[in-house]
Every structure is written in structure tokens, then in C-alpha cells.
Write a protein that holds these residues in place. Sequence first.
Motif, short mmCIF file in Angstrom:
data_model
loop_
_atom_site.label_atom_id
_atom_site.label_comp_id
_atom_site.label_asym_id
_atom_site.label_seq_id
_atom_site.Cartn_x
_atom_site.Cartn_y
_atom_site.Cartn_z
N TRP A 186 0.87 -1.18 0.00
CA TRP A 186 0.00 0.00 0.00
C TRP A 186 0.90 1.23 0.00
CZ3 TRP A 186 -1.30 3.62 4.17
CH2 TRP A 186 -2.27 4.54 3.78
N ASN A 187 1.00 1.87 -1.15
CA ASN A 187 1.88 3.04 -1.30
C ASN A 187 3.30 2.71 -0.84
OD1 ASN A 187 -0.28 4.57 -2.29
ND2 ASN A 187 -0.86 5.28 -0.25
N SER A 188 3.83 1.64 -1.41
CA SER A 188 5.13 1.10 -0.96
C SER A 188 6.26 1.35 -1.96
CB SER A 188 4.99 -0.41 -0.70
OG SER A 188 3.94 -0.69 0.17
N GLU A 189 6.12 2.35 -2.82
CA GLU A 189 7.13 2.56 -3.85
C GLU A 189 8.53 2.80 -3.29
OE1 GLU A 189 7.01 6.11 -6.19
OE2 GLU A 189 5.87 7.22 -4.69
N ARG A 190 8.60 3.34 -2.10
CA ARG A 190 9.90 3.63 -1.49
C ARG A 190 10.68 2.36 -1.16
NH1 ARG A 190 10.48 6.63 4.37
NH2 ARG A 190 12.75 6.53 4.57
N TRP A 191 9.96 1.26 -0.92
CA TRP A 191 10.60 0.07 -0.39
C TRP A 191 10.59 -1.13 -1.33
CZ3 TRP A 191 12.43 1.75 4.14
CH2 TRP A 191 11.71 2.74 4.82
N ILE A 192 9.59 -1.24 -2.18
CA ILE A 192 9.27 -2.53 -2.79
C ILE A 192 10.36 -3.07 -3.70
CG2 ILE A 192 8.02 -1.46 -4.72
CD1 ILE A 192 7.19 -4.76 -2.85
N ASN A 235 -3.07 -3.03 -2.19
CA ASN A 235 -4.29 -2.47 -1.61
C ASN A 235 -4.52 -1.04 -2.10
OD1 ASN A 235 -5.48 -4.52 -0.09
ND2 ASN A 235 -4.12 -4.19 1.64
N ALA A 236 -4.76 -0.92 -3.41
CA ALA A 236 -5.15 0.37 -4.01
C ALA A 236 -4.10 1.45 -3.79
CB ALA A 236 -6.51 0.81 -3.47
N SER A 237 -2.84 1.12 -4.07
CA SER A 237 -1.79 2.13 -3.96
C SER A 237 -2.05 3.30 -4.91
CB SER A 237 -0.43 1.51 -4.28
OG SER A 237 -0.02 0.62 -3.27
N GLU A 238 -1.72 4.49 -4.44
CA GLU A 238 -1.89 5.69 -5.25
C GLU A 238 -0.57 6.26 -5.73
OE1 GLU A 238 -4.06 8.19 -2.61
OE2 GLU A 238 -5.99 7.20 -2.98
N ASP A 239 0.52 5.56 -5.42
CA ASP A 239 1.84 6.01 -5.85
C ASP A 239 2.33 5.10 -6.98
OD1 ASP A 239 2.45 3.68 -4.57
OD2 ASP A 239 3.80 4.56 -3.10
#
Length: 341
Positions: free
Chosen positions: A36-42, A65-69
Motif C-alpha cells: 500500500w503506497n510502498s514505492e519507497r521500499w518494494i 491495496n489500491a496504492s496511489e503512488d
Amino acid sequence: MILAGEPVPEDEERPAMRPVAPLRPLAEVSVIVVTWNSERWIRRCLDAVPAACDGLPVEVLIRDNASEDATLDRVRGNGIRVLRSATNDGFAAGVNRAIGETSGRFIFLLNPDCELAPGSLRALAAFLDEHPEAAAAAPLLLDERGGLQREFQLRRLPTLASLASQVLFLDKLFPNNRVTARYRYRDLDVAKAQPVEQPAAAALLLRREVFDEVGPLDEQFSPAWFEDVDYCQRIARSGRSIWVVPQAGARHFGGASLEHVPFAQFVDVWYRNMWRYARKWLAPGKAETLRWTIITGMLLRLAASLAGFAHPEAGRWKAFAAYRTVLEKAWHRWDDSSRSS
């Protein structure tokens, strides 16, 4: 009809022979990452998986879960499957949906802010193969600087005393008190593999048959927090054990689930789910005692906020408003919504 040995008539064609595709090896491990909005880590998380497997056949499934990033832009390719939800269904629901789409005999729950050490996943799978009494196994978690996260990761299952210690700041005012020391496993020798009642689910390898027996995660602990504690309790009640394996490691950067959650929402969900856990697993009298303890804890926090001792990230008035909301909901037993658990 043409019998065996008869010649095929010239006006009847033989069926075309299709090349046989090589069989895809069945996954030993199904790696499940709920994002969920995990672009920094994934990307760092996924890049470490092949070396952690060390040749072990795996499948990787992202349940977003519906990430917006830009999370999904960073996970495309490399044979990684993605299930995307139109809404943020929470961690427990994300895990449950993902497990139903996988086939590995082991299920590995992995947070996007974890980076596995080389060979760690193979070591965990080998440990479970060698120890049939173990339901699940976890690597030792390290922080960004390589130090052990034992206070975060290794805990006994909550009791009224350990929960009250947190709510009333006793674990901070008297960090060496007996209740906190026991709850945080300060007596544990982390140099050897041994059972731990409640390891953090940031990285946890679980037998599929255990999941089938114990059942799915409780989605009422939504969107997060205490669903993993509840699941460890259920595993313990089934007569199984969970082990921490120091031969396996992972770097846990932390904060992936918190950096996008406002302070007020976090404290609201945290204490609501703490209450839900108590209603589910503690005796009724102890659960009611915890509710009054939470009320007392919120009054102390309100006073501290007014005096200027507020949460540094929230500020005095936002913290005051958040604690007042929890106080009101605790007073009304969260509208008794926890009775459905």
C-alpha cells in the motif's frame, strides 16, 4: 473407426503433433507481499528475494491495496504476479486473498520494507523440513545499521499486565520492570533457534497445512495491527510453535505501514484493535480492566498534551484531538463493535 495397425486413409489427416512445453516446477514457497503506497521500499524488497531463495523454487505474488503512488510500476516484470484491489482492504484481507491464489507448500509473509539476507529463505524452509513440530519460522530482523531488532520482533503473547504497561507508559518510565522484560523476551538467547510466542510477521514462513488448519487471518483487525498477534495466539492454541532461526536474517527498515497513516488514525485503530484482541482472548473481567486502563492512559496523554509534552510528529493539538477521540470511543466501548469478534 480405425483400428490399431490399419493404414490411415489418404483423405483423413493425422492429428498434428504439438510440442510438449516443459513442466513449470511447482513452487516450494509462495512469497506474499501486501503493498500500500510502498514505492519507497518494494524494489529493494523484491530484488533480494532470488538470493534469499538460493535456488529454491518460489512464486512471488504482490497483493496491492489500491496504492496511489508508483508501487505497481516498480513491481512489473520478472515473473511477479500482481493482484490489485480497488480499495484498501487491510493487511489481513490482502494476505487471505493472496494465499488463495498460490500453491507453494510454504507461505512466506514478507513486508515491503524488509530486505532478506542471501540464503535466508532456503534456511527457513530447511528448518521447517527438519522440525515437523514447528508451524512457522522467522528470520532475525536487523535495523538499517545492522543491529538486532529484538525489542520489536521478539515478544511473548500479550497479557493484561503487558498491555497495561504499554498503555500507562510503565514500559517507558520503568523499562527494566519484570513484566516488560518478560514480554520482550530479554531472557532469550538469540544465538540459537528456539520457539518464540509472537514474532513480528514482517517476515514469517508458514506451513500451508497450518494455514489450512488454523484458518485465515482475522479481517476484523483492519486495516492493520494485532492481526498477527491474534494469529500467533491461534497457532499456540492449536498446539503448534513458532521458531526464530538466527541462521536466517532480514533487514527491516520499518515504517512502511505508518508513513502514510495520520497520527490520529493510527492511535484510533491501534487501541480499537487492542480492545478487540482483549475481548477475544482475555477473560471478560480482564478485558474490561484493560478498557478502563486505556481510558486512564488517554487522560494522562491529554494532560501531557496540554502541558506541552505532545507526540513530536503530531504536535500538541492534533495529539490532544486524537487522544480525546480514543477516550470517547473507549468510554462507549467502541460502540460494542468488538462483540462480533
